[in-house]
Design a protein around this motif. Sequence first.
Motif, PDB file in Angstrom:
ATOM      1  N   TRP A 126       0.858  -1.347  -0.055  1.00  0.00           N
ATOM      2  CA  TRP A 126      -0.147   0.031  -0.650  1.00  0.00           C
ATOM      3  C   TRP A 126       1.023   0.863  -0.210  1.00  0.00           C
ATOM      4  CZ3 TRP A 126      -4.803  -0.287  -1.366  1.00  0.00           C
ATOM      5  CH2 TRP A 126      -5.706  -0.975  -1.185  1.00  0.00           C
ATOM      6  N   ARG A 155      -7.317   1.928  -1.676  1.00  0.00           N
ATOM      7  CA  ARG A 155      -8.852   2.385  -0.757  1.00  0.00           C
ATOM      8  C   ARG A 155      -8.246   3.935   0.199  1.00  0.00           C
ATOM      9  NH1 ARG A 155      -5.044  -1.284   3.685  1.00  0.00           N
ATOM     10  NH2 ARG A 155      -2.912   0.570   4.137  1.00  0.00           N
ATOM     11  N   THR A 163     -12.356  -0.499   0.127  1.00  0.00           N
ATOM     12  CA  THR A 163     -11.352  -1.232  -1.232  1.00  0.00           C
ATOM     13  C   THR A 163     -12.168  -0.834  -2.244  1.00  0.00           C
ATOM     14  OG1 THR A 163     -10.137  -2.378   0.216  1.00  0.00           O
ATOM     15  CG2 THR A 163      -9.916  -2.052  -1.717  1.00  0.00           C
ATOM     16  N   TRP A 184      -5.838   8.577  -1.260  1.00  0.00           N
ATOM     17  CA  TRP A 184      -5.950   7.297  -1.746  1.00  0.00           C
ATOM     18  C   TRP A 184      -4.724   6.587  -1.420  1.00  0.00           C
ATOM     19  CZ3 TRP A 184     -10.092   4.767  -2.221  1.00  0.00           C
ATOM     20  CH2 TRP A 184     -11.469   4.737  -2.323  1.00  0.00           C
TER      21      TRP A 184
END
Length: 209
Positions: A126, A155, A163, A184
């Motif tokens: 992420w 997300r 998500t 995001w």
Amino acid sequence: MRPALQGSLFDAGAPVALRPLSGACRTELGRGAWIDVLPGWLTGADTLFDRLVADVPWHADRRRMYDRVVDVPRLLGFYDEHDELPHPVLAQARSALSAHYAGELGEPFRTAGLCYYRDGRDSVAWHGDTIGRGGTEDTMVAIVSVGAPRALLLRPRDSPGGTVRHALGHGDLIVMGGSCQRTWEHAVPKTNRPVGPRISIQFRPRGVR
């Protein structure tokens, strides 16, 4: 042994070319962020995949994570704005994206970063592209995927929310715009399922990484 690419039946024998960008579908994510998605923007994607595997000078990277240095779980390639891209269609794609989004972006796409996900063990955690101007300004990152589809997840950063998932491969395009890199995060997670290899080509404006 890493899995070989199983080509798309719809793409077999198609020339390496671009379709019109007018078919892109926009989704407003909230907080000033949005994505445009256009499946199959690039035809002949399997042919391009094979060329990129052979012609890009791929390299493995290592990065510090907490108290140790670990391998980056994918191979990388990078082309700065004055570098010749490894296939003419990528230069055409960069020009087409720059023209299509000129009114919103206000500047051309300049660089091309490539990631080679060899199998389900390769991934990216992420993150947002917040190195440079992406951390403080609205911008765009356009990603073209060739090879087998892999899940790209998005997300909200620092807030609850669902998500968003898109399986991208075989010439699909996603453009992340507005505040997306700041508000995001996105990731390509590992998977235990048998998946084929995929290459993503990320076009960015100058000063965005």
